[in-house]
Design a protein around this motif. Structure first.
Motif, PDB file in Angstrom:
ATOM      1  N   VAL A 655       0.843  -1.192   0.000  1.00 13.74           N
ATOM      2  CA  VAL A 655       0.000   0.000   0.000  1.00 13.74           C
ATOM      3  C   VAL A 655       0.878   1.242   0.000  1.00 13.74           C
ATOM      4  N   GLU A 656       0.520   2.218  -0.824  1.00 12.09           N
ATOM      5  CA  GLU A 656       1.225   3.494  -0.866  1.00 12.09           C
ATOM      6  C   GLU A 656       0.581   4.436   0.160  1.00 12.09           C
ATOM      7  N   TRP A 657       1.056   4.313   1.426  1.00 10.94           N
ATOM      8  CA  TRP A 657       0.453   5.095   2.507  1.00 10.94           C
ATOM      9  C   TRP A 657       0.705   6.583   2.338  1.00 10.94           C
ATOM     10  N   ARG A 658       1.840   6.960   1.745  1.00 12.30           N
ATOM     11  CA  ARG A 658       2.210   8.383   1.682  1.00 12.30           C
ATOM     12  C   ARG A 658       1.228   9.220   0.882  1.00 12.30           C
ATOM     13  N   SER A 659       0.472   8.581  -0.006  1.00  7.72           N
ATOM     14  CA  SER A 659      -0.447   9.343  -0.847  1.00  7.72           C
ATOM     15  C   SER A 659      -1.641   9.875  -0.057  1.00  7.72           C
ATOM     16  N   LEU A 660      -1.855   9.338   1.166  1.00 10.28           N
ATOM     17  CA  LEU A 660      -3.012   9.696   1.989  1.00 10.28           C
ATOM     18  C   LEU A 660      -4.334   9.445   1.277  1.00 10.28           C
ATOM     19  N   SER A 661      -4.298   8.616   0.241  1.00 14.22           N
ATOM     20  CA  SER A 661      -5.545   8.223  -0.400  1.00 14.22           C
ATOM     21  C   SER A 661      -6.227   7.176   0.475  1.00 14.22           C
ATOM     22  N   ILE A 662      -7.369   6.677  -0.011  1.00 17.58           N
ATOM     23  CA  ILE A 662      -8.103   5.699   0.780  1.00 17.58           C
ATOM     24  C   ILE A 662      -7.319   4.382   0.790  1.00 17.58           C
ATOM     25  N   ASN A 663      -6.831   4.007   1.960  1.00 18.68           N
ATOM     26  CA  ASN A 663      -6.049   2.787   2.120  1.00 18.68           C
ATOM     27  C   ASN A 663      -6.478   2.086   3.403  1.00 18.68           C
ATOM     28  N   PHE A 664      -6.448   0.783   3.389  1.00 18.64           N
ATOM     29  CA  PHE A 664      -6.822  -0.007   4.549  1.00 18.64           C
ATOM     30  C   PHE A 664      -5.830  -1.146   4.728  1.00 18.64           C
ATOM     31  N   VAL A 665      -5.613  -1.535   5.991  1.00 19.77           N
ATOM     32  CA  VAL A 665      -4.784  -2.716   6.253  1.00 19.77           C
ATOM     33  C   VAL A 665      -5.491  -3.960   5.752  1.00 19.77           C
ATOM     34  N   MET A 666      -6.809  -4.010   5.979  1.00 18.32           N
ATOM     35  CA  MET A 666      -7.592  -5.187   5.574  1.00 18.32           C
ATOM     36  C   MET A 666      -8.692  -4.785   4.598  1.00 18.32           C
ATOM     37  N   VAL A 667      -8.737  -5.480   3.466  1.00 17.81           N
ATOM     38  CA  VAL A 667      -9.817  -5.321   2.484  1.00 17.81           C
ATOM     39  C   VAL A 667     -10.458  -6.691   2.309  1.00 17.81           C
ATOM     40  N   PHE A 668     -11.778  -6.756   2.528  1.00 20.56           N
ATOM     41  CA  PHE A 668     -12.482  -8.041   2.504  1.00 20.56           C
ATOM     42  C   PHE A 668     -13.204  -8.238   1.174  1.00 20.56           C
ATOM     43  N   SER A 669     -13.541  -9.485   0.908  1.00 13.95           N
ATOM     44  CA  SER A 669     -14.390  -9.781  -0.250  1.00 13.95           C
ATOM     45  C   SER A 669     -15.797  -9.263   0.051  1.00 13.95           C
ATOM     46  N   PRO A 670     -16.529  -8.754  -0.958  1.00 16.14           N
ATOM     47  CA  PRO A 670     -17.832  -8.114  -0.711  1.00 16.14           C
ATOM     48  C   PRO A 670     -18.846  -8.984   0.008  1.00 16.14           C
ATOM     49  N   ASN A 671     -18.818 -10.295  -0.196  1.00 13.05           N
ATOM     50  CA  ASN A 671     -19.823 -11.164   0.427  1.00 13.05           C
ATOM     51  C   ASN A 671     -19.652 -11.252   1.944  1.00 13.05           C
ATOM     52  N   THR A 672     -18.494 -10.801   2.455  1.00  9.10           N
ATOM     53  CA  THR A 672     -18.234 -10.905   3.895  1.00  9.10           C
ATOM     54  C   THR A 672     -19.224 -10.071   4.697  1.00  9.10           C
ATOM     55  N   PHE A 673     -19.591  -8.898   4.182  1.00 11.33           N
ATOM     56  CA  PHE A 673     -20.452  -7.993   4.941  1.00 11.33           C
ATOM     57  C   PHE A 673     -21.782  -7.749   4.227  1.00 11.33           C
ATOM     58  N   ALA A 674     -22.260  -8.750   3.532  1.00 17.78           N
ATOM     59  CA  ALA A 674     -23.524  -8.613   2.821  1.00 17.78           C
ATOM     60  C   ALA A 674     -24.641  -8.270   3.811  1.00 17.78           C
ATOM     61  N   GLY A 675     -25.312  -7.145   3.550  1.00 11.55           N
ATOM     62  CA  GLY A 675     -26.431  -6.738   4.390  1.00 11.55           C
ATOM     63  C   GLY A 675     -26.047  -5.954   5.616  1.00 11.55           C
ATOM     64  N   ALA A 676     -24.763  -5.814   5.925  1.00 10.41           N
ATOM     65  CA  ALA A 676     -24.343  -5.068   7.116  1.00 10.41           C
ATOM     66  C   ALA A 676     -24.541  -3.572   6.888  1.00 10.41           C
ATOM     67  N   PRO A 677     -25.119  -2.845   7.845  1.00 10.01           N
ATOM     68  CA  PRO A 677     -25.294  -1.393   7.671  1.00 10.01           C
ATOM     69  C   PRO A 677     -23.945  -0.683   7.693  1.00 10.01           C
ATOM     70  N   HIS A 678     -23.766   0.211   6.770  1.00  7.61           N
ATOM     71  CA  HIS A 678     -22.508   0.955   6.743  1.00  7.61           C
ATOM     72  C   HIS A 678     -22.710   2.258   5.986  1.00  7.61           C
ATOM     73  N   ALA A 679     -21.779   3.174   6.202  1.00  3.49           N
ATOM     74  CA  ALA A 679     -21.756   4.426   5.449  1.00  3.49           C
ATOM     75  C   ALA A 679     -20.622   4.341   4.435  1.00  3.49           C
ATOM     76  N   ASN A 680     -20.369   5.448   3.753  1.00  3.80           N
ATOM     77  CA  ASN A 680     -19.334   5.473   2.724  1.00  3.80           C
ATOM     78  C   ASN A 680     -18.312   6.565   3.026  1.00  3.80           C
ATOM     79  N   LEU A 681     -17.098   6.299   2.596  1.00  6.88           N
ATOM     80  CA  LEU A 681     -16.006   7.263   2.679  1.00  6.88           C
ATOM     81  C   LEU A 681     -15.650   7.699   1.267  1.00  6.88           C
ATOM     82  N   MET A 682     -15.503   9.011   1.060  1.00  8.97           N
ATOM     83  CA  MET A 682     -15.193   9.515  -0.273  1.00  8.97           C
ATOM     84  C   MET A 682     -14.069  10.537  -0.181  1.00  8.97           C
ATOM     85  N   THR A 683     -13.182  10.503  -1.180  1.00  7.23           N
ATOM     86  CA  THR A 683     -12.150  11.534  -1.292  1.00  7.23           C
ATOM     87  C   THR A 683     -12.380  12.337  -2.557  1.00  7.23           C
ATOM     88  N   VAL A 684     -12.005  13.615  -2.490  1.00  8.70           N
ATOM     89  CA  VAL A 684     -12.083  14.508  -3.641  1.00  8.70           C
ATOM     90  C   VAL A 684     -10.710  15.127  -3.836  1.00  8.70           C
TER      91      VAL A 684
END
Length: 855
Positions: A655-684
């Motif tokens: 991961v290129e942490w220095r860019s301060l873009s959206i980065n995570f230590v863990m990225v899951f497959s979409p089916n892992t959280f199917a139906g879980a309530p969540h919000a969204n993070l956006m960068t501009v």
């Protein structure tokens, strides 16, 4: 008539008597020795005592800092009824909800991010929350004339240019500032803040509409136990709670570790400053060796007399070892007194700056550490020259200059020196907060010391091989550099270590600032927008696209989760390296993706196919996976929304942490959280630089159209970090200047040690017709050459050290900053030439006759 028996070796008690008799003559010639030891001991004893005072301050105020005897925190959800009932059974409970939000002026002309916090009737359980007018908090937060009240940090008023009594917009409602916070008892327990505090009631929070499914809010439950419980009882209570509610997913803290993040930072900073103090002692050790060597030169005739009268070399060694220990004890005593005073001075000077009051006292263990370091350093650097005294021959009584004996002291003294050095290293490693940093420091110091010896020899060799110069002054200067008894080794060692440390710290500081203000600022997005609901995401993107041109929008799902176990092992039982231990502490941001994130590169494994519906999979950041001993196929368990989810590692990615873009230590497959309530993070992010007015204009429009969305302006965050770096840099520079002071003391001692030889040189040269001006020019050239040579070494050694720390420890980029290098060269040149010429001027004033009579 019986045969004569050899005289018995004099005992140690007789050696002590001789040593004390010689000390009656005073401490002349040993002031540098004492100052070097005192300075290093004071630095170590003072730093460790201040650290202990801060730690004790946190412990004594643990209940107030935490807000209770126990604290339970949950992210994204509030406690279930059975969990709340259990907490109520323990004692009095206070609930607070914390989140980040946007506060706006009612005319929408300005806005700022705030750290929002609710307070109930029981808040605070410990300590007091003070308002500027002394009103009770609950009265201030009441709803009056249709408007909720709020208590604000003074900085919020200045940011929005408002005053007490004014109304601000918060989410979908308005609140009136009816109180100004003067003191918040549990502020330290909240962690890093991006904005000023704003306190409201839970009723007001409900009206704001800020709490939505997936909102990044934290529910904090503080408990004041019904009956007193000691620290062990608290530990047992936490363990029983975790056993009773293994899947609750809450983070539990007690008054014992009320501010763990602050404590870790204190420990790290104390270790660094202790190593700086140890560097000052090591630099001072060179002064100790110089002082003893010069002193023994003046005692050659005395030692030879002892030998003629039957004294053994061991007896002579004992005499001067006792003297050295007495002198070291004086220096250590001075250092301990100063070190004991430092916490009291720090408490008085920093009473309005530090986040917690220092618990000032005399701390025997910390003072004892300074004493131990002082004696070990003195012995490590004194045994070698003292060992040479063992072999001073009796013929030194009849000749002023003798053949000096073996170049190295006897084996026993070499072994003793090595043992003292090993003991110093062992203590530094044993007490290190970060073992890796301590090992790097010890290795770097040893290498730098050996290199300085080699550099000094190389300078002398180069001077010896130079062809004769036409200039008499330059020829004399070059000859002085390589002649027997030259000052070159002492000067290079004196300044080399101190200047190398200063160059390294200056380059690290400069590169960190460059990274923050240029590299990161250029690559980073302009805004992070948090808590964008799924129902608002499309409209939000449409607004940003309509109001701006040349922007790049990136949106990802955003959840929070806490690692529970790795490969079936609970995270509490895992000893992670310091640079990855943060991943196991508290809650982490997590997400899911169909495709490999843009700022990532696969290192091992394969990405899951689109539409994957099998066993939950996770992608782990590669360096963190290696630090934690994870590989493809291993399982990790996270707790999200009170539910434990186990996923298999499918791949690792860089991961290129220095860019301060959206980065995570863990990225899951979409089916892992199917139906879980969540919000969204956006960068501009804009493709090109835009003026601040353009960014602020977009911020105003977003805040008005989407009042529940939280915006973090990256430039403001970088500015806050830069301010923190600047404060730390000043503290580090101040501490590191101790090493430079030690270097200056050692340099002055080295020049004083050569005073006797310089008098002979100057008198003979003046007798042969040399003028004072010519001698001053010659000596000035000598010192200038030595100063510049040392500066070149400091630039190279300090640059390499800074490169290693910046690129290998901090994972940043490195650039050699020329002004720092030039500054080091100037410091070395000015110090060496100034002290050298000051001493030389005194030498040139000596009358020839008394000196010539003794030749």
């Amino acid at each position: 008539m019986s045969a004569a028996r050899p005289a018995a070796s004099p005992g140690f008690s007789l050696a002590v008597r001789f040593a004390l008799r010689e000390l009656r003559g005073g401490l002349k010639g040993f002031y540098i020795f004492i100052a070097c030891i005192a300075l290093g001991v004071a630095a170590i004893a003072g730093v460790t005592s201040v650290s202990r005072a801060l730690t004790e301050g946190i412990s004594s105020e643990g209940q107030s800092i935490l807000g209770g005897d126990l604290a339970f925190s949950l992210v994204l959800r509030e406690a279930a009824p059975e969990e709340t009932a259990y907490l109520d059974s323990l004692g009095t409970t206070s609930r607070a909800i914390t989140l980040r939000a946007m506060a706006r002026t009612t005319d929408s002309s300005d806005q700022t991010i705030v750290e929002l916090k609710t307070a109930d009737d029981a808040y605070p359980l410990y300590g007091t929350l003070d308002l500027d007018d002394g009103q009770p908090l609950q009265t201030v937060l009441e709803k009056t004339n249709g408007e909720w009240g709020a208590a604000a940090d003074p900085s919020l008023l200045s940011r929005l240019n408002i005053k007490k009594g004014d109304t601000i917009a918060l989410g979908r409602t308005n609140v009136r500032i009816t109180g100004v916070i003067a003191k918040e008892p549990d502020k330290l327990a909240e962690g890093m803040e991006f904005g000023p505090r704003l306190m409201i009631s839970e009723g007001a929070l409900a009206d704001t509409g800020l709490i939505q499914p997936g909102s990044l809010a934290r529910w904090n439950y503080r408990v004041k136990l019904a009956s007193p419980v000691d620290d062990e009882g608290l530990k047992s209570l936490i363990e029983s709670t975790e056993e009773a509610y293994p899947k609750a997913g809450w983070r539990i803290r007690s008054r014992v570790n009320a501010a763990p993040g602050l404590q870790r930072n204190i420990d790290r900073f104390a270790q660094f400053l202790t190593l700086v103090g140890l560097t000052a002692l090591v630099v001072g050790g060179v002064g100790v060796a110089n002082a003893i060597r010069a002193f023994l030169e003046t005692k050659r005739e005395v030692i030879a007399s002892f030998k003629c009268l039957g004294a053994t070399g061991g007896f002579v060694f004992q005499i001067y070892l006792v003297q050295m220990l007495c002198l070291a004890a004086i220096g250590i005593a001075i250092g301990l007194v100063v070190g004991a005073i430092i916490p009291f001075a720090a408490a008085a000077a920093l009473s309005g700056v530090l986040p917690v009051a220092l618990e000032t006292s005399l701390y025997p263990a910390e003072l004892g550490l300074g004493l131990l370091y002082g004696f070990l350093t003195a012995l490590a650097f004194a045994l070698w020259p003292l060992g040479r005294a063992h072999d001073v021959p009796p013929t030194a009584l009849f000749r002023d200059i003798v053949a000096g004996g073996p170049r190295l002291p006897r084996k026993r003294y070499l072994v003793a020196t090595a043992a003292m050095t090993a003991a110093l290293c062992a203590i530094a490693l044993l007490l290190a907060y970060d073992l890796r940093i301590a090992l790097i420091y010890i290795a770097a110091s040893a290498i730098a010391f050996l290199l300085l010896v080699v550099v000094a020899r190389m300078i002398m060799s180069a001077a010896r091989k130079m062809p004769p110069q036409k200039s008499t002054e330059l020829r004399l200067a070059i000859a002085n550099i390589h002649r027997p008894g030259a000052l070159t080794p002492s000067v290079v060692l004196s300044l080399g270590l101190g200047l190398s440390l200063l160059v390294a710290i200056a380059l690290i500081d400069g590169n960190l600032r460059r990274e923050l203000t240029s590299t990161i600022a250029e690559e980073a997005p302009s805004f992070f927008f948090l808590d964008i609901q799924n129902s608002e995401r499309d409209a939000f993107q449409t607004l940003v696209s309509k109001e701006t041109t040349g922007t790049k929008l990136v949106s990802v799902p955003m959840l929070r989760g806490r690692l529970v176990s790795l490969k079936g092992v609970p995270v509490e039982e895992i000893q992670a390296p310091p640079n990855s231990a943060w991943i196991l502490r508290g809650d982490r941001g997590i997400t899911y993706e169909d495709k490999l994130p843009e700022n990532s590169k696969l290192v091992t494994g394969d990405w899951w196919p689109e539409g994957y519906s099998g066993k939950p999979l996770v992608s782990f950041e590669d360096e963190a996976a290696r630090d934690l001993g994870l590989k493809i196929g291993d399982e990790v368990t996270v707790n999200v929304l009170g539910r434990e989810i186990t996923a298999e590692i499918a791949n690792t990615r860089k991961v290129e942490w220095r860019s301060l873009s959206i980065n995570f230590v863990m990225v899951f497959s979409p089916n892992t959280f199917a139906g879980a309530p969540h919000a969204n993070l956006m960068t501009v992010a804009w493709d090109l630089d835009v003026p601040a007015e353009t960014e602020l204009d977009l911020l105003r429009k977003v805040a008005n159209a989407f009042p529940t969305v939280t915006a973090i302006r990256v430039k403001d965050a970088i500015s806050q970090v830069n301010d923190l770096v600047e404060q730390l840099a000043w503290a580090i520079r101040g501490a590191s200047s101790i090493t430079l002071i030690a270097s200056v003391l050692v340099l002055a001692g080295a020049l004083a040690a050569g005073h006797r030889n310089r008098i002979y040189d100057a008198v003979i040269l003046k007798t042969l017709g040399a003028t004072r001006r010519r001698l001053m020019i010659a000596y000035g050239l000598e010192y200038a050459i030595l100063g510049l040579s040392t500066a070149v070494f400091a630039m190279v050694a300090g640059g390499l050290a800074a490169w290693f720390v910046t690129t290998q420890v901090m994972n940043g980029s490195f650039a050699l900053l020329p002004f720092t290098a030039v500054g080091a060269a100037l410091i070395a040149l000015v110090l060496t030439v100034s002290f050298g010429l000051i001493g030389t001027w005194k030498v040139l004033g000596e009358k020839p006759a008394p000196v010539l009579r003794n030749l």
